[in-house]
Design an enzyme around this catalytic site. Structure first.
Site, PDB file in Angstrom:
ATOM      1  N   CYS A  23      17.378 -30.571  -4.101  1.00 52.70           N
ATOM      2  CA  CYS A  23      17.870 -29.429  -3.323  1.00 52.70           C
ATOM      3  C   CYS A  23      17.987 -28.271  -4.301  1.00 52.70           C
ATOM      4  O   CYS A  23      18.684 -28.388  -5.311  1.00 52.70           O
ATOM      5  CB  CYS A  23      19.233 -29.752  -2.707  1.00 52.70           C
ATOM      6  N   ASP A  76      19.583 -34.599  -1.160  1.00 51.23           N
ATOM      7  CA  ASP A  76      19.271 -33.264  -0.635  1.00 51.23           C
ATOM      8  C   ASP A  76      20.299 -32.908   0.425  1.00 51.23           C
ATOM      9  O   ASP A  76      21.030 -33.765   0.926  1.00 51.23           O
ATOM     10  CB  ASP A  76      17.857 -33.240  -0.039  1.00 51.23           C
ATOM     11  N   SER A  77      20.318 -31.630   0.783  1.00 56.95           N
ATOM     12  CA  SER A  77      21.213 -31.178   1.850  1.00 56.95           C
ATOM     13  C   SER A  77      20.774 -31.688   3.212  1.00 56.95           C
ATOM     14  O   SER A  77      21.532 -31.606   4.178  1.00 56.95           O
ATOM     15  CB  SER A  77      21.267 -29.646   1.877  1.00 56.95           C
ATOM     16  N   GLU A  95      15.212 -28.741   9.886  1.00 56.88           N
ATOM     17  CA  GLU A  95      16.168 -29.777  10.273  1.00 56.88           C
ATOM     18  C   GLU A  95      16.069 -30.106  11.771  1.00 56.88           C
ATOM     19  O   GLU A  95      16.402 -31.210  12.193  1.00 56.88           O
ATOM     20  CB  GLU A  95      17.592 -29.349   9.921  1.00 56.88           C
TER      21      GLU A  95
END
Length: 270
Positions: free
Chosen positions: A72, A9-10, A151
């Site tokens: 993602c 994933d990012s 994040e």
């Protein structure tokens, strides 16, 4: 059969898929890569996302996984077919499973999709939904600020609610009965999203359906893990390892405390 399922994933968003894989397939070893140093992917050019995804896949293939899951939505939209052409193991994305889940849930045939700028611009969800049901009505909205909130570990603050509320204002007036969380980061914000959208709108995460697809593919190829020992998972991130580990442990909760985990920070890319 004892090879790992590689999930990329990012950033931390793919942990939503990991949690569901751990719940449905507790014997499977997880090899996770979160590209936290280069997140978000949404605003980036497609060719850059493809390059980043290739770099991560090249890194993960040294561990000889039996499957790659691109958890993602943005990378799935622009890099899935490229990666499938480069490796000899199954590669699963999250867009088709999310679309299937929404089609199965909607009663009105009116579905909303929220995602990153890259995912929404690609039209991948609209295409996937209309392949399944040509007359479906789709309303899409990019919500670029959501990934940054997640994040940062900012899931439930007043700021989070206000950002979600202002971002979804236009969708609240739409006659949708399902809303696809078209970014694997977004389930972290599901409390706020649900509160803003109200009880008439069901939230659809691709995680559960993606885990089912993983299980089906491994079963059909006779590659499901068969041992009774707890797997040792490996988690990689390219950025701040302490923040990543904190979010992962909070999100995965009891499931990650039941099994040994190795945390690592690799060197990847430029």
């Amino acid at each position: 059969m004892q090879q790992a399922i590689a999930v990329l994933d990012s950033g931390v968003g793919g942990l939503t898929v990991v949690r569901e894989v751990m719940r449905q397939l507790p014997r499977e070893k997880i090899l996770y890569f979160g590209d936290t140093a280069r997140t978000p992917y949404g605003p980036r050019p497609a060719e850059e996302i493809v390059r980043f995804t290739r770099e991560i896949v090249d890194y993960l293939t040294q561990f000889q996984p039996k499957m790659i899951v691109i958890a993602c939505n943005t990378a799935t939209a622009v890099a899935l077919e490229d990666i499938r052409s480069r490796v000899r193991i199954p590669v699963v994305g999250v867009i088709n499973p999310g679309a299937r889940a929404a089609i199965g849930r909607t009663k009105s045939g009116k579905i909303g999709v929220i995602g990153t700028e890259g995912t929404i611009k690609s039209g991948a969800y609209e295409q996937a939904l209309r392949r399944l049901s040509p007359h479906i009505e789709v309303v899409s909205k990019a919500c670029p600020h959501f990934v940054t909130l997640v994040e940062d570990g900012n899931f439930r603050s007043v700021e989070t609610y206000e950002t979600v509320n202002s971002s979804l204002l236009s969708l609240r007036a739409s006659p949708i009965d399902c809303l696809i969380l078209g970014c694997t980061h977004y389930p972290f914000l599901s409390d706020s999203i649900s509160e803003v959208m109200g009880p008439r709108v069901s939230l659809i995460s691709s995680a559960e359906e993606t885990a089912r697809e993983i299980s089906t593919i491994l079963h059909e190829s006779n590659q499901l893990a068969g041992n009774d020992e707890s797997p040792i998972h490996q988690f990689f991130c390219s950025g701040d390892s302490r923040k990543f580990q904190f979010i992962a442990q909070e999100w995965l909760g009891e499931q990650i405390r039941l099994t040994p985990v190795v945390w690592q920070v690799p060197h990847i890319g430029a």
